[in-house]
Write a protein that holds these residues in place. Sequence first.
Motif, mmCIF file in Angstrom:
data_model
loop_
_atom_site.group_PDB
_atom_site.id
_atom_site.type_symbol
_atom_site.label_atom_id
_atom_site.label_comp_id
_atom_site.label_asym_id
_atom_site.label_seq_id
_atom_site.Cartn_x
_atom_site.Cartn_y
_atom_site.Cartn_z
ATOM 1 N N ARG A 33 0.857 -1.187 0.000
ATOM 2 C CA ARG A 33 0.000 0.000 0.000
ATOM 3 C C ARG A 33 0.889 1.231 0.000
ATOM 4 N NH1 ARG A 33 -4.988 1.273 4.145
ATOM 5 N NH2 ARG A 33 -5.893 2.912 2.857
ATOM 6 N N LEU A 34 0.696 2.069 -0.999
ATOM 7 C CA LEU A 34 1.434 3.326 -1.119
ATOM 8 C C LEU A 34 0.533 4.441 -0.598
ATOM 9 C CD1 LEU A 34 2.617 2.748 -4.787
ATOM 10 C CD2 LEU A 34 3.951 2.349 -2.721
ATOM 11 N N ARG A 35 1.044 5.250 0.309
ATOM 12 C CA ARG A 35 0.245 6.322 0.897
ATOM 13 C C ARG A 35 0.864 7.671 0.606
ATOM 14 N NH1 ARG A 35 -3.121 4.730 5.620
ATOM 15 N NH2 ARG A 35 -4.462 6.156 4.536
ATOM 16 N N GLN A 36 0.021 8.664 0.700
ATOM 17 C CA GLN A 36 0.487 10.031 0.503
ATOM 18 C C GLN A 36 1.525 10.352 1.571
ATOM 19 O OE1 GLN A 36 -2.719 12.822 0.664
ATOM 20 N NE2 GLN A 36 -1.694 14.264 -0.678
ATOM 21 N N GLY A 37 2.594 10.992 1.196
ATOM 22 C CA GLY A 37 3.672 11.285 2.134
ATOM 23 C C GLY A 37 4.818 10.293 2.010
ATOM 24 N N GLY A 38 4.663 9.292 1.148
ATOM 25 C CA GLY A 38 5.749 8.360 0.897
ATOM 26 C C GLY A 38 5.746 7.090 1.717
ATOM 27 N N ARG A 39 4.773 6.895 2.562
ATOM 28 C CA ARG A 39 4.729 5.689 3.396
ATOM 29 C C ARG A 39 4.328 4.479 2.552
ATOM 30 N NH1 ARG A 39 3.504 4.786 9.256
ATOM 31 N NH2 ARG A 39 2.634 2.695 9.361
ATOM 32 N N LYS A 40 5.062 3.390 2.737
ATOM 33 C CA LYS A 40 4.787 2.142 2.020
ATOM 34 C C LYS A 40 4.622 1.027 3.051
ATOM 35 C CE LYS A 40 7.635 3.522 -1.917
ATOM 36 N NZ LYS A 40 8.836 3.227 -2.705
ATOM 37 N N SER A 41 3.484 0.326 2.991
ATOM 38 C CA SER A 41 3.193 -0.733 3.961
ATOM 39 C C SER A 41 2.862 -2.036 3.259
ATOM 40 C CB SER A 41 2.004 -0.335 4.842
ATOM 41 O OG SER A 41 2.262 0.837 5.542
ATOM 42 N N TRP A 42 3.357 -3.134 3.834
ATOM 43 C CA TRP A 42 3.002 -4.468 3.352
ATOM 44 C C TRP A 42 1.623 -4.816 3.880
ATOM 45 C CZ3 TRP A 42 6.273 -5.833 -0.183
ATOM 46 C CH2 TRP A 42 7.628 -5.529 -0.067
ATOM 47 N N ILE A 43 0.792 -5.414 3.035
ATOM 48 C CA ILE A 43 -0.544 -5.813 3.459
ATOM 49 C C ILE A 43 -0.862 -7.208 2.926
ATOM 50 C CG2 ILE A 43 -1.495 -3.473 3.638
ATOM 51 C CD1 ILE A 43 -2.836 -4.028 0.893
ATOM 52 N N VAL A 44 -1.820 -7.819 3.565
ATOM 53 C CA VAL A 44 -2.374 -9.071 3.052
ATOM 54 C C VAL A 44 -3.887 -8.909 3.106
ATOM 55 C CG1 VAL A 44 -2.276 -10.273 5.290
ATOM 56 C CG2 VAL A 44 -2.352 -11.586 3.198
ATOM 57 N N GLN A 45 -4.530 -9.259 2.026
ATOM 58 C CA GLN A 45 -5.982 -9.093 1.913
ATOM 59 C C GLN A 45 -6.600 -10.465 1.673
ATOM 60 O OE1 GLN A 45 -7.334 -5.612 -0.230
ATOM 61 N NE2 GLN A 45 -8.798 -6.864 -1.333
ATOM 62 N N TYR A 46 -7.705 -10.730 2.354
ATOM 63 C CA TYR A 46 -8.364 -12.024 2.232
ATOM 64 C C TYR A 46 -9.853 -11.862 2.498
ATOM 65 C CZ TYR A 46 -7.962 -11.861 7.324
ATOM 66 O OH TYR A 46 -8.037 -11.478 8.628
ATOM 67 N N ARG A 47 -10.583 -12.927 2.276
ATOM 68 C CA ARG A 47 -12.026 -12.898 2.460
ATOM 69 C C ARG A 47 -12.414 -13.965 3.490
ATOM 70 N NH1 ARG A 47 -16.002 -10.748 -0.501
ATOM 71 N NH2 ARG A 47 -14.594 -10.248 -2.211
ATOM 72 N N VAL A 48 -13.268 -13.558 4.439
ATOM 73 C CA VAL A 48 -13.842 -14.483 5.406
ATOM 74 C C VAL A 48 -15.353 -14.395 5.225
ATOM 75 C CG1 VAL A 48 -14.183 -15.021 7.842
ATOM 76 C CG2 VAL A 48 -11.970 -14.206 7.048
ATOM 77 N N GLY A 49 -15.929 -15.451 4.686
ATOM 78 C CA GLY A 49 -17.351 -15.406 4.365
ATOM 79 C C GLY A 49 -17.588 -14.338 3.314
ATOM 80 N N MET A 50 -18.459 -13.406 3.614
ATOM 81 C CA MET A 50 -18.749 -12.314 2.686
ATOM 82 C C MET A 50 -17.947 -11.048 3.004
ATOM 83 S SD MET A 50 -20.803 -13.612 0.566
ATOM 84 C CE MET A 50 -21.356 -12.186 -0.314
ATOM 85 N N LYS A 51 -17.120 -11.108 4.044
ATOM 86 C CA LYS A 51 -16.367 -9.923 4.451
ATOM 87 C C LYS A 51 -14.956 -9.934 3.896
ATOM 88 C CE LYS A 51 -18.818 -8.785 8.590
ATOM 89 N NZ LYS A 51 -18.682 -8.053 9.817
ATOM 90 N N GLN A 52 -14.563 -8.800 3.388
ATOM 91 C CA GLN A 52 -13.202 -8.584 2.899
ATOM 92 C C GLN A 52 -12.381 -8.042 4.065
ATOM 93 O OE1 GLN A 52 -12.626 -9.151 -0.372
ATOM 94 N NE2 GLN A 52 -10.553 -8.457 -0.543
ATOM 95 N N ARG A 53 -11.223 -8.615 4.322
ATOM 96 C CA ARG A 53 -10.353 -8.172 5.410
ATOM 97 C C ARG A 53 -8.995 -7.777 4.847
ATOM 98 N NH1 ARG A 53 -13.295 -8.107 10.264
ATOM 99 N NH2 ARG A 53 -14.337 -10.085 10.534
ATOM 100 N N ARG A 54 -8.395 -6.793 5.488
ATOM 101 C CA ARG A 54 -7.062 -6.351 5.090
ATOM 102 C C ARG A 54 -6.240 -6.219 6.366
ATOM 103 N NH1 ARG A 54 -7.842 -1.422 1.981
ATOM 104 N NH2 ARG A 54 -8.554 -2.847 0.373
#
Length: 173
Positions: A33-54
Motif C-alpha cells: 500500500r502506497l500512501r500520501q507522504g511516501g509511506r509504504k506498507s506491506w498488506i495481506v488481503q483475504y475474504r472471510v465469508g462475505m467480508k473482505q479483510r485487510r
Amino acid sequence: MKLTKPNVASLTLPAGKTDAFVWDEDIPGFGLRLRQGGRKSWIVQYRVGMKQRRLNIGTVDIISAHDARKTAKDTLAKVNQGQDPQSDKHTAKARAVHTLGVVIEEYLAARRPVLRPRSYLEVERHLRKHWKPLHELAAHTVKRADVAARLKVIAKVHGAVTADRARSSLSAL
C-alpha cells in the motif's frame, strides 16, 4: 509484478491519488500500500465469508520483502484453515487492555454499596496496595505462580494473617 526490494524502491504514488495498492503476482492477496507522504506498507488481503479483510503487516522500512512474504503466506494459511487473523488481532488487543488493575477498580466500584464501610476499606487496601505489582498484567495472564510468589512477599513483609486476607480478597474478586 513480483514485490522485491528493488521493485518496491522504484514504486511511487500516482499523481492525484492519496493511496494505491500494488499486488504481488506470485501470492494472491499479498501487496503493498502506497500512501500520501511516501509511506509504504506491506498488506495481506483475504475474504472471510462475505467480508473482505485487510491486515497490515508492517512498513517497508522495518520489514523486508522476504519477511513480509513469509508473514503473508502464514496469514493466508490460517485463513485457509478457517481462522480470521484480523479478528484474532482485535480480540488480543481488547484482552490486553483488560488488566488486573482495571478489573480491581470495576470490582471495588461494584462492591462499595454492598460492603460495610470498614470491610470495604480492608478489601480496597488489600487489592490496591498488596496486589499492586500485578496491576499491569493482563487479567487473563495472571497465573497461580504469580499469586503464590506475591503471597510469599506479603507474608514476609506484613505477616501471614495479612497474606491470608489479601488472598481472600483476591479470591473474592
